[in-house]
Write a protein that holds these residues in place. Structure first.
Motif, PDB file in Angstrom:
ATOM      1  N   LEU A  74       4.410   5.669  -5.436  1.00 23.76           N
ATOM      2  CA  LEU A  74       4.407   5.689  -6.904  1.00 23.76           C
ATOM      3  C   LEU A  74       3.389   6.693  -7.421  1.00 23.76           C
ATOM      4  O   LEU A  74       3.619   7.379  -8.430  1.00 23.76           O
ATOM      5  CB  LEU A  74       4.106   4.293  -7.445  1.00 23.76           C
ATOM      6  CG  LEU A  74       5.253   3.291  -7.357  1.00 23.76           C
ATOM      7  CD1 LEU A  74       4.758   1.890  -7.681  1.00 23.76           C
ATOM      8  CD2 LEU A  74       6.393   3.684  -8.298  1.00 23.76           C
ATOM      9  N   ALA A  75       2.229   6.809  -6.742  1.00 28.29           N
ATOM     10  CA  ALA A  75       1.215   7.777  -7.148  1.00 28.29           C
ATOM     11  C   ALA A  75       1.750   9.205  -7.023  1.00 28.29           C
ATOM     12  O   ALA A  75       1.446  10.077  -7.849  1.00 28.29           O
ATOM     13  CB  ALA A  75      -0.046   7.598  -6.304  1.00 28.29           C
ATOM     14  N   GLY A 103      16.222  14.435 -10.589  1.00 30.19           N
ATOM     15  CA  GLY A 103      15.930  13.092 -11.081  1.00 30.19           C
ATOM     16  C   GLY A 103      14.758  12.461 -10.352  1.00 30.19           C
ATOM     17  O   GLY A 103      14.695  12.480  -9.121  1.00 30.19           O
ATOM     18  N   THR A 104      13.808  11.912 -11.109  1.00 30.27           N
ATOM     19  CA  THR A 104      12.630  11.256 -10.544  1.00 30.27           C
ATOM     20  C   THR A 104      12.914   9.761 -10.382  1.00 30.27           C
ATOM     21  O   THR A 104      14.021   9.297 -10.613  1.00 30.27           O
ATOM     22  CB  THR A 104      11.427  11.472 -11.467  1.00 30.27           C
ATOM     23  OG1 THR A 104      11.746  10.946 -12.762  1.00 30.27           O
ATOM     24  CG2 THR A 104      11.099  12.957 -11.585  1.00 30.27           C
ATOM     25  N   HIS A 105      11.873   9.005 -10.023  1.00 31.12           N
ATOM     26  CA  HIS A 105      12.091   7.567  -9.843  1.00 31.12           C
ATOM     27  C   HIS A 105      12.460   6.891 -11.173  1.00 31.12           C
ATOM     28  O   HIS A 105      13.286   5.981 -11.191  1.00 31.12           O
ATOM     29  CB  HIS A 105      10.857   6.906  -9.236  1.00 31.12           C
ATOM     30  CG  HIS A 105      11.087   5.487  -8.859  1.00 31.12           C
ATOM     31  ND1 HIS A 105      12.036   5.103  -7.937  1.00 31.12           N
ATOM     32  CD2 HIS A 105      10.523   4.322  -9.308  1.00 31.12           C
ATOM     33  CE1 HIS A 105      12.046   3.791  -7.812  1.00 31.12           C
ATOM     34  NE2 HIS A 105      11.146   3.290  -8.636  1.00 31.12           N
ATOM     35  N   ALA A 106      11.855   7.332 -12.261  1.00 36.67           N
ATOM     36  CA  ALA A 106      12.183   6.765 -13.580  1.00 36.67           C
ATOM     37  C   ALA A 106      13.424   7.465 -14.132  1.00 36.67           C
ATOM     38  O   ALA A 106      13.405   8.098 -15.191  1.00 36.67           O
ATOM     39  CB  ALA A 106      11.003   6.908 -14.532  1.00 36.67           C
ATOM     40  N   LEU A 107      14.522   7.328 -13.411  1.00 37.24           N
ATOM     41  CA  LEU A 107      15.755   8.057 -13.743  1.00 37.24           C
ATOM     42  C   LEU A 107      16.212   7.820 -15.172  1.00 37.24           C
ATOM     43  O   LEU A 107      16.670   8.749 -15.849  1.00 37.24           O
ATOM     44  CB  LEU A 107      16.873   7.617 -12.796  1.00 37.24           C
ATOM     45  CG  LEU A 107      17.129   8.428 -11.536  1.00 37.24           C
ATOM     46  CD1 LEU A 107      18.257   7.789 -10.747  1.00 37.24           C
ATOM     47  CD2 LEU A 107      17.472   9.857 -11.887  1.00 37.24           C
ATOM     48  N   ARG A 111       0.834  -1.208   0.000  1.00 38.49           N
ATOM     49  CA  ARG A 111       0.000   0.000   0.000  1.00 38.49           C
ATOM     50  C   ARG A 111       0.868   1.257   0.000  1.00 38.49           C
ATOM     51  O   ARG A 111       0.620   2.195  -0.773  1.00 38.49           O
ATOM     52  CB  ARG A 111      -0.921  -0.005   1.224  1.00 38.49           C
ATOM     53  CG  ARG A 111      -1.778   1.251   1.375  1.00 38.49           C
ATOM     54  CD  ARG A 111      -2.716   1.117   2.579  1.00 38.49           C
ATOM     55  NE  ARG A 111      -3.401   2.371   2.847  1.00 38.49           N
ATOM     56  CZ  ARG A 111      -2.910   3.340   3.595  1.00 38.49           C
ATOM     57  NH1 ARG A 111      -1.716   3.195   4.159  1.00 38.49           N
ATOM     58  NH2 ARG A 111      -3.594   4.459   3.786  1.00 38.49           N
ATOM     59  N   LEU A 112       1.908   1.284   0.827  1.00 39.43           N
ATOM     60  CA  LEU A 112       2.771   2.454   0.904  1.00 39.43           C
ATOM     61  C   LEU A 112       3.581   2.619  -0.384  1.00 39.43           C
ATOM     62  O   LEU A 112       3.795   3.739  -0.859  1.00 39.43           O
ATOM     63  CB  LEU A 112       3.701   2.354   2.112  1.00 39.43           C
ATOM     64  CG  LEU A 112       4.584   3.581   2.396  1.00 39.43           C
ATOM     65  CD1 LEU A 112       3.747   4.848   2.471  1.00 39.43           C
ATOM     66  CD2 LEU A 112       5.367   3.383   3.685  1.00 39.43           C
ATOM     67  N   GLN A 113       4.009   1.496  -0.975  1.00 43.43           N
ATOM     68  CA  GLN A 113       4.717   1.586  -2.247  1.00 43.43           C
ATOM     69  C   GLN A 113       3.834   2.216  -3.308  1.00 43.43           C
ATOM     70  O   GLN A 113       4.289   3.065  -4.092  1.00 43.43           O
ATOM     71  CB  GLN A 113       5.150   0.185  -2.701  1.00 43.43           C
ATOM     72  CG  GLN A 113       6.263  -0.427  -1.871  1.00 43.43           C
ATOM     73  CD  GLN A 113       6.673  -1.782  -2.422  1.00 43.43           C
ATOM     74  OE1 GLN A 113       7.095  -1.894  -3.565  1.00 43.43           O
ATOM     75  NE2 GLN A 113       6.539  -2.816  -1.612  1.00 43.43           N
TER      76      GLN A 113
END
Length: 248
Positions: free
Chosen positions: A139-140, A223-227, A133-135
């Motif tokens: 991501l949202a 840099g975001t998560h989708a680096l 749930r936290l992941q």
């Protein structure tokens, strides 16, 4: 620079990789539910100096899967080890993104000799991952920060993997004890940390660096998560410079 498809039969499954460029090999290992086509921007930059293999794990992208497999992080790791051997790529550098970074840590610890060097972009692994749930909440928060052009390729990849596979692996992350394995990673390791990534926090990356002997960290501003998609030139430059030092 056009990519070409490579198919290899590994442990009874037809496995796909998207290959681009010419030069020493480098393998990209994707994140949870991600597919080779999501790494096209980084692949093009890296292919200026390397032959880049964007690997699709079982059940991801254009690779064949089977019901209930993979069920664990170790399944991904062991299959990657078998694919590297079958493809003649054992001992090459590996670039893993998100869960793919956790997989390459596991590989280097449990399959010595399978990788020459590791580049981990926005790595999961330690501290132990939060609840599913936290992941999803993290991501949202990240989605609005990503490049709009990644949305459709990302949705296509997630639809291909399917919710059952993604949920199995996300749940297994909470039980996958990467921490004890990290001190056994004995190859040169570069950790890439995006400063605008709400999924993987900088203190997590610092904890991984403290656990892996001789690991180093490079921060990518904004840099975001989708680096690999958001900052492909920075990822490629840092990776190629690092591998130049490793190969020297």
């Amino acid at each position: 620079m056009r990519a070409r498809a490579q198919y290899t039969r590994v442990l009874g499954l037809r496995i796909h990789a998207r290959v681009r460029g010419d030069g020493p090999p480098l393998v990209i290992v994707p994140g949870l539910g991600c597919a080779s086509w999501m790494y096209a921007r980084a692949s093009r930059e890296l292919a200026r100096e390397r032959t880049v293999y964007a690997y699709d794990p079982p059940g991801h992208g254009f690779s064949q899967g089977r019901p209930g497999f993979p069920a664990h992080i170790e399944d991904l790791t062991d299959h990657l080890a078998a694919w590297l051997e079958e493809s003649g790529l054992q001992g090459v550098p590996l670039l893993g993104h998100s869960l793919g970074a956790e997989v390459i840590f596991d590989l280097a610890a449990r399959h010595p000799g399978a990788a020459r060097a590791l580049i981990a972009c926005a790595p999961t692994g330690i501290p132990e991952n939060p609840s599913v749930r936290l992941q999803l909440l993290r991501l949202a928060r990240d989605l609005p920060r990503e490049r709009p052009g990644l949305l459709l390729p990302g949705l296509a990849a997630y639809a291909r993997s399917g919710p059952a596979l993604m949920l199995r692996l996300a749940r297994d992350q909470s039980e996958h004890e990467t921490g004890p394995l990290l001190p056994r990673v004995r190859v040169p390791t570069l950790l890439l940390d995006g400063t605008a990534d709400p999924v993987i926090r900088s203190w997590t990356v610092r904890a991984i660096r403290a656990a892996i002997p001789h690991a180093r960290v490079a921060r990518i501003p904004g840099g975001t998560h989708a680096l690999t998609d958001a900052s492909p030139r920075a990822v490629a430059r840092l990776t190629l410079d690092f591998l130049g030092e490793v190969d020297a």
